[in-house]
Design an enzyme around this catalytic site. Structure first.
Site, PDB file in Angstrom:
ATOM      1  N   CYS A  80      43.252  29.331  30.419  1.00  0.00           N
ATOM      2  CA  CYS A  80      43.674  27.977  30.033  1.00  0.00           C
ATOM      3  C   CYS A  80      45.183  27.838  30.164  1.00  0.00           C
ATOM      4  O   CYS A  80      45.922  28.796  30.225  1.00  0.00           O
ATOM      5  CB  CYS A  80      43.279  27.705  28.586  1.00  0.00           C
ATOM      6  SG  CYS A  80      41.556  28.025  28.258  1.00  0.00           S
ATOM      7  N   ARG A  96      46.075  28.327  37.555  1.00  0.00           N
ATOM      8  CA  ARG A  96      45.409  29.270  36.638  1.00  0.00           C
ATOM      9  C   ARG A  96      43.906  29.026  36.599  1.00  0.00           C
ATOM     10  O   ARG A  96      43.158  29.791  36.002  1.00  0.00           O
ATOM     11  CB  ARG A  96      45.998  29.134  35.226  1.00  0.00           C
ATOM     12  CG  ARG A  96      47.465  29.436  35.121  1.00  0.00           C
ATOM     13  CD  ARG A  96      48.073  28.879  33.835  1.00  0.00           C
ATOM     14  NE  ARG A  96      47.563  29.484  32.653  1.00  0.00           N
ATOM     15  CZ  ARG A  96      48.135  30.542  32.038  1.00  0.00           C
ATOM     16  NH1 ARG A  96      49.214  31.076  32.584  1.00  0.00           N
ATOM     17  NH2 ARG A  96      47.656  31.053  30.942  1.00  0.00           N
ATOM     18  N   TRP A 154      39.908  26.650  30.769  1.00  0.00           N
ATOM     19  CA  TRP A 154      39.064  27.543  31.569  1.00  0.00           C
ATOM     20  C   TRP A 154      37.978  27.965  30.597  1.00  0.00           C
ATOM     21  O   TRP A 154      38.232  28.726  29.668  1.00  0.00           O
ATOM     22  CB  TRP A 154      39.875  28.732  32.069  1.00  0.00           C
ATOM     23  CG  TRP A 154      39.054  29.826  32.662  1.00  0.00           C
ATOM     24  CD1 TRP A 154      38.561  30.923  32.031  1.00  0.00           C
ATOM     25  CD2 TRP A 154      38.580  29.920  34.009  1.00  0.00           C
ATOM     26  NE1 TRP A 154      37.823  31.686  32.879  1.00  0.00           N
ATOM     27  CE2 TRP A 154      37.819  31.109  34.119  1.00  0.00           C
ATOM     28  CE3 TRP A 154      38.731  29.125  35.135  1.00  0.00           C
ATOM     29  CZ2 TRP A 154      37.215  31.506  35.303  1.00  0.00           C
ATOM     30  CZ3 TRP A 154      38.131  29.533  36.328  1.00  0.00           C
ATOM     31  CH2 TRP A 154      37.379  30.706  36.399  1.00  0.00           C
ATOM     32  N   ASN A 208      44.522  28.991  24.130  1.00  0.00           N
ATOM     33  CA  ASN A 208      44.187  29.839  25.272  1.00  0.00           C
ATOM     34  C   ASN A 208      43.873  31.208  24.701  1.00  0.00           C
ATOM     35  O   ASN A 208      44.690  31.808  24.013  1.00  0.00           O
ATOM     36  CB  ASN A 208      45.362  29.938  26.256  1.00  0.00           C
ATOM     37  CG  ASN A 208      45.080  30.948  27.367  1.00  0.00           C
ATOM     38  OD1 ASN A 208      43.917  31.205  27.693  1.00  0.00           O
ATOM     39  ND2 ASN A 208      46.122  31.534  27.927  1.00  0.00           N
ATOM     40  N   GLY A 209      42.662  31.693  24.988  1.00  0.00           N
ATOM     41  CA  GLY A 209      42.284  33.018  24.489  1.00  0.00           C
ATOM     42  C   GLY A 209      40.848  33.005  24.002  1.00  0.00           C
ATOM     43  O   GLY A 209      40.070  32.121  24.345  1.00  0.00           O
ATOM     44  N   GLU A 236      33.949  50.472  46.925  1.00  0.00           N
ATOM     45  CA  GLU A 236      34.895  49.411  46.529  1.00  0.00           C
ATOM     46  C   GLU A 236      36.284  49.695  47.079  1.00  0.00           C
ATOM     47  O   GLU A 236      36.965  48.791  47.557  1.00  0.00           O
ATOM     48  CB  GLU A 236      34.935  49.268  45.005  1.00  0.00           C
ATOM     49  CG  GLU A 236      35.875  48.202  44.478  1.00  0.00           C
ATOM     50  CD  GLU A 236      35.592  46.802  45.026  1.00  0.00           C
ATOM     51  OE1 GLU A 236      34.522  46.587  45.639  1.00  0.00           O
ATOM     52  OE2 GLU A 236      36.471  45.925  44.877  1.00  0.00           O
ATOM     53  N   LYS A 277      38.210  46.968  49.492  1.00  0.00           N
ATOM     54  CA  LYS A 277      39.543  46.440  49.147  1.00  0.00           C
ATOM     55  C   LYS A 277      40.504  46.607  50.299  1.00  0.00           C
ATOM     56  O   LYS A 277      41.259  45.720  50.644  1.00  0.00           O
ATOM     57  CB  LYS A 277      40.100  47.166  47.901  1.00  0.00           C
ATOM     58  CG  LYS A 277      39.585  46.697  46.583  1.00  0.00           C
ATOM     59  CD  LYS A 277      40.057  45.322  46.186  1.00  0.00           C
ATOM     60  CE  LYS A 277      39.129  44.176  46.422  1.00  0.00           C
ATOM     61  NZ  LYS A 277      37.771  44.117  46.268  1.00  0.00           N
ATOM     62  N   GLU A 304      39.268  44.405  53.640  1.00  0.00           N
ATOM     63  CA  GLU A 304      39.197  42.937  53.570  1.00  0.00           C
ATOM     64  C   GLU A 304      40.596  42.316  53.512  1.00  0.00           C
ATOM     65  O   GLU A 304      40.756  41.156  53.864  1.00  0.00           O
ATOM     66  CB  GLU A 304      38.355  42.478  52.395  1.00  0.00           C
ATOM     67  CG  GLU A 304      38.947  42.668  51.017  1.00  0.00           C
ATOM     68  CD  GLU A 304      38.068  42.031  49.935  1.00  0.00           C
ATOM     69  OE1 GLU A 304      37.453  40.978  50.182  1.00  0.00           O
ATOM     70  OE2 GLU A 304      37.981  42.606  48.848  1.00  0.00           O
ATOM     71  N   HIS A 352      25.832  64.172  58.763  1.00  0.00           N
ATOM     72  CA  HIS A 352      24.697  63.530  59.462  1.00  0.00           C
ATOM     73  C   HIS A 352      25.179  62.508  60.483  1.00  0.00           C
ATOM     74  O   HIS A 352      24.428  61.602  60.844  1.00  0.00           O
ATOM     75  CB  HIS A 352      23.765  62.887  58.430  1.00  0.00           C
ATOM     76  CG  HIS A 352      23.193  63.888  57.477  1.00  0.00           C
ATOM     77  ND1 HIS A 352      22.183  64.761  57.828  1.00  0.00           N
ATOM     78  CD2 HIS A 352      23.546  64.217  56.216  1.00  0.00           C
ATOM     79  CE1 HIS A 352      21.915  65.553  56.804  1.00  0.00           C
ATOM     80  NE2 HIS A 352      22.721  65.242  55.805  1.00  0.00           N
ATOM     81  N   LYS A 390      36.839  32.694  48.640  1.00  0.00           N
ATOM     82  CA  LYS A 390      36.749  33.296  47.312  1.00  0.00           C
ATOM     83  C   LYS A 390      35.305  33.251  46.808  1.00  0.00           C
ATOM     84  O   LYS A 390      34.868  34.113  46.079  1.00  0.00           O
ATOM     85  CB  LYS A 390      37.660  32.562  46.324  1.00  0.00           C
ATOM     86  CG  LYS A 390      37.676  33.172  44.919  1.00  0.00           C
ATOM     87  CD  LYS A 390      38.124  34.612  44.929  1.00  0.00           C
ATOM     88  CE  LYS A 390      38.019  35.281  43.567  1.00  0.00           C
ATOM     89  NZ  LYS A 390      38.228  36.743  43.629  1.00  0.00           N
TER      90      LYS A 390
HETATM   91  C1  AGP Z   1      35.490  41.064  46.855  1.00  0.00           C
HETATM   92  O1  AGP Z   1      36.855  41.436  46.959  1.00  0.00           O
HETATM   93  C2  AGP Z   1      35.109  40.065  47.907  1.00  0.00           C
HETATM   94  N1  AGP Z   1      35.952  38.929  47.811  1.00  0.00           N
HETATM   95  C3  AGP Z   1      33.629  39.746  47.956  1.00  0.00           C
HETATM   96  O2  AGP Z   1      32.975  40.910  48.367  1.00  0.00           O
HETATM   97  C4  AGP Z   1      32.966  39.286  46.643  1.00  0.00           C
HETATM   98  O3  AGP Z   1      32.897  40.375  45.745  1.00  0.00           O
HETATM   99  C5  AGP Z   1      31.530  38.823  46.965  1.00  0.00           C
HETATM  100  O4  AGP Z   1      31.608  37.730  47.839  1.00  0.00           O
HETATM  101  C6  AGP Z   1      30.744  38.433  45.711  1.00  0.00           C
HETATM  102  O5  AGP Z   1      31.353  37.328  45.102  1.00  0.00           O
HETATM  103  P1  AGP Z   1      30.880  36.906  43.615  1.00  0.00           P
HETATM  104  O6  AGP Z   1      31.199  38.072  42.743  1.00  0.00           O
HETATM  105  O7  AGP Z   1      31.687  35.681  43.302  1.00  0.00           O
HETATM  106  O8  AGP Z   1      29.414  36.649  43.666  1.00  0.00           O
END
Ligand code: AGP
Length: 608
Positions: A2, A27, A75, A101-102, A481, A485, A488, A504, A603
């Protein structure tokens, strides 16, 4: 999270508040509102949706005259986005207004207490309890009511408060959630963050935890929780406006990495009470939990990687078999869901099309779905039968960090609750695990502070063509992961492999100088992973190891070692991922990539 803006001075408050809130839009929010003292009463306007809606409603603030007020962009955490849940919140007479906010962790108990005292609630929010609690303690002295209220409240809060009977002052209170105050020749300001008031003043005061500020039109007083007046040093802000939105960080991604300690705290604390785990949102009795025979975790991307990690933790602690599926596979493979199955979907945005479709597929087959979601009121949150929110706040960078970390700890809580119901862990083990969870935020902070070391190492690999991540068990989940990171945001090809899989096929790709990041945080697998490290080293690889502080044996097989602090192996993912996030980030920065908005990515992937 928020946004809060407050003003008291000689100018009209509403336009200043609206302008300040617009500088906090980054934010993330879902509704907005403001309260203005109009000379007689506290007038207010609230609206769901973009700030523009509130601006239009108040004709740019001209419809709400007055020289003192507080405003808020919400938020949602408790209660879906709606006009009634939007801030500010009031006591029943409308003479006390609060923006927050919190997270008020004991809001349910306070709500119950106030209802027993005859108070009626309008909203589903945790914040509204503060307005009524202030009313309960207010006998004419605002500061007295504030101090008494603070002694009852648990959780994190940045507050703006107004009392109609005291129009010559507004109040700011802070605990854990950020808050600043400032002053210029026209008045005094409250804000969640610098951008909101940078246009009016560069001289600000950072309100510290459990400090209360009493703002008049031409001066301010600061107090500590013991009601003593204190002196504060001002800070001169020399950032430009754009930098200020990122609170001085170069990218939102780095800022959000640094928010991970708070994200973990905010996700854990409301669910750990008196040494016990209470996840009311599960809406499952201990008996229902005992009857869970299998768990299906379904997600995409990083959320899927969190699920893979969760599998190992849940199976180890609760001895319940866990199947983890990519949502895009689950939805089309005619999945077999047996009686006693528990379906869990994980999603930061709550709008990922494949994950939403998987949720609907499970519900179509008559199964209840638990959503582990970050965005309150999102499609997945609305359609899941129960929601365990991750309360990471809005995540702006496309590459998830703080939401992923919150997903991990949400899964730890779920695993421990299930194990408790199944009787597979005793009180001593629960106590030991809770102790490790409690230490995680500080340990994450320690690892974040090694960023210069990581950046120096990353700069050696800006021109890399391939980087491999390997690990066994939870270390494999961490590798997944870490690899995502990196690739991407830096566009360097990378793959994660179960370390035992190298021979393998993949090992044929290892050439002189190929970087292989080996994750070894599971003591019973150290030797196996070390043998895989020796394999790739023998073929020319440069081996980066991420391991625990006690694993000195690894130094003979690694070319560069990053150590993580001691924790339970089941929670090691939360720590080992930090240097890997930083590694990917600094490679992307070094390569001049658009870190917060990588090419081709969104996103939230709301299409198939
Ligand atoms: C993660 O860094 C990516 N942006 C992407 O893999 C993301 O985790 C995936 O699209 C899932 O998104 P969500 O968690 O909003 O469902």
């Amino acid at each position: 999270m928020c946004g809060i803006v407050g003003y008291i001075g000689t100018k009209q408050a509403a336009p200043i508040i609206l302008d300040g809130l617009s500088k906090l839009e980054y934010r993330g929010y879902d509704s907005a509102g403001m309260a203005i003292f109009n000379g007689k009463t506290i007038d207010f306007k609230k609206a769901t949706g973009r700030l523009k809606v509130l601006e239009n409603l108040t004709k740019g603030g001209t419809e709400t005259p007055g020289t003192s007020g507080i405003g808020h962009t919400r938020w949602a955490t408790h209660g879906a986005p709606s006009d009634v849940n939007a801030h500010p919140h009031f006591n029943e007479q409308g003479t006390i207004a609060v923006v927050h906010n919190g997270i008020i962790e004991n809001y349910l108990q306070l709500r119950k207490f106030l209802k027993e005292k005859g108070y009626n609630f309008q909203s589903e929010t945790d914040t509204e309890v503060l307005a009524h609690l202030l009313d309960y303690y207010y006998k004419g002295n605002p500061m007295e009511a504030i101090f008494k209220m603070l002694r009852r409240v648990q959780g994190s809060y940045a507050l703006g408060i107004m009392f109609a009977e005291h129009p010559d002052v507004i109040f700011a209170v802070r605990k854990d959630s950020p808050l600043i105050v400032g002053q210029n020749e026209d008045g005094c300001f409250i804000a969640s963050d610098v951008p909101a008031i940078l246009k009016y003043t560069r001289k600000v005061y950072y309100v510290d935890n459990q400090e209360i500020v009493k703002l008049h039109a031409d001066h301010m007083h600061f107090y500590n929780i013991d009601e003593e007046e204190i002196e504060k040093e001002s800070v001169f802000i020399d950032w430009d406006a754009n930098a200020a939105e990122k609170a001085g960080y170069e990218h939102f991604m780095l800022k959000e990495m640094y928010e991970q300690p708070k994200t973990i705290t905010d996700t854990l604390n409301p669910r750990i009470k008196n040494g016990n785990i209470e996840i009311e949102e599960l809406n499952m009795t201990m008996e229902q939990l005992q009857n869970v025979k299998k768990m299906h975790i379904v997600a995409c991307g990083s959320a899927y990687h969190a699920g893979v990690s969760g599998k190992y933790v849940i199976e180890k602690l609760a001895r319940v078999p866990v199947e983890v599926d990519l949502a895009s596979e689950f939805r089309y493979r005619d999945p077999i869901l047996e009686e006693g199955a528990m379906v869990v979907v994980i999603s930061q945005s709550g709008e990922t099309a494949d994950t939403l479709a998987a949720l609907r597929e499970a519900k179509k087959r008559g199964f209840q779905v638990l959503g582990i979601v970050n965005v309150v009121g999102s499609s997945i949150a609305r359609e899941a039968d129960n929601v365990l929110y991750t309360w990471a706040g809005p995540e702006i960078a496309v590459a998830t960090t703080k939401a992923y970390s919150a997903q991990l700890v949400a899964l730890y809580l779920l695993a421990m609750k299930l194990a408790q119901a199944k009787g597979t862990i005793d009180a001593a083990r629960m106590h030991q695990l809770l102790g490790c969870l409690e230490r995680l935020p500080h340990q994450v902070e320690r690892l974040l502070n090694t960023k210069e070391q990581i950046q120096k190492f990353a700069n050696r690999y800006l021109a890399a063509k391939d980087i491999f991540f390997i690990g066994r068990g939870i270390d494999y989940a961490i590798s997944l992961e870490g690899s995502l990171k990196l690739k991407e945001i830096s566009y360097i090809h990378s793959e994660a492999y179960a370390a035992g899989e190298l021979k393998h096929g993949t090992i044929s790709l290892i050439e002189e100088g190929t970087l292989v990041a080996a994750v070894a945080t599971q003591p019973e697998l150290y030797k196996k992973t070390i043998s895989n490290m020796v394999e790739v080293k023998a073929r020319g690889a440069f081996v980066l190891a991420v391991t625990c502080e006690d694993n000195k044996e690894i130094e003979k097989a690694a070319d560069y070692v990053i150590y993580i602090p001691e924790t339970d192996p089941l929670f090691a993912n939360s720590l080992a991922i930090i240097p890997l996030q930083l590694f990917g980030y600094y490679i992307a920065v070094g390569r001049g990539c658009d870190v917060d908005k990588p090419r081709n990515l969104a996103k939230s992937v709301t299409v198939e």
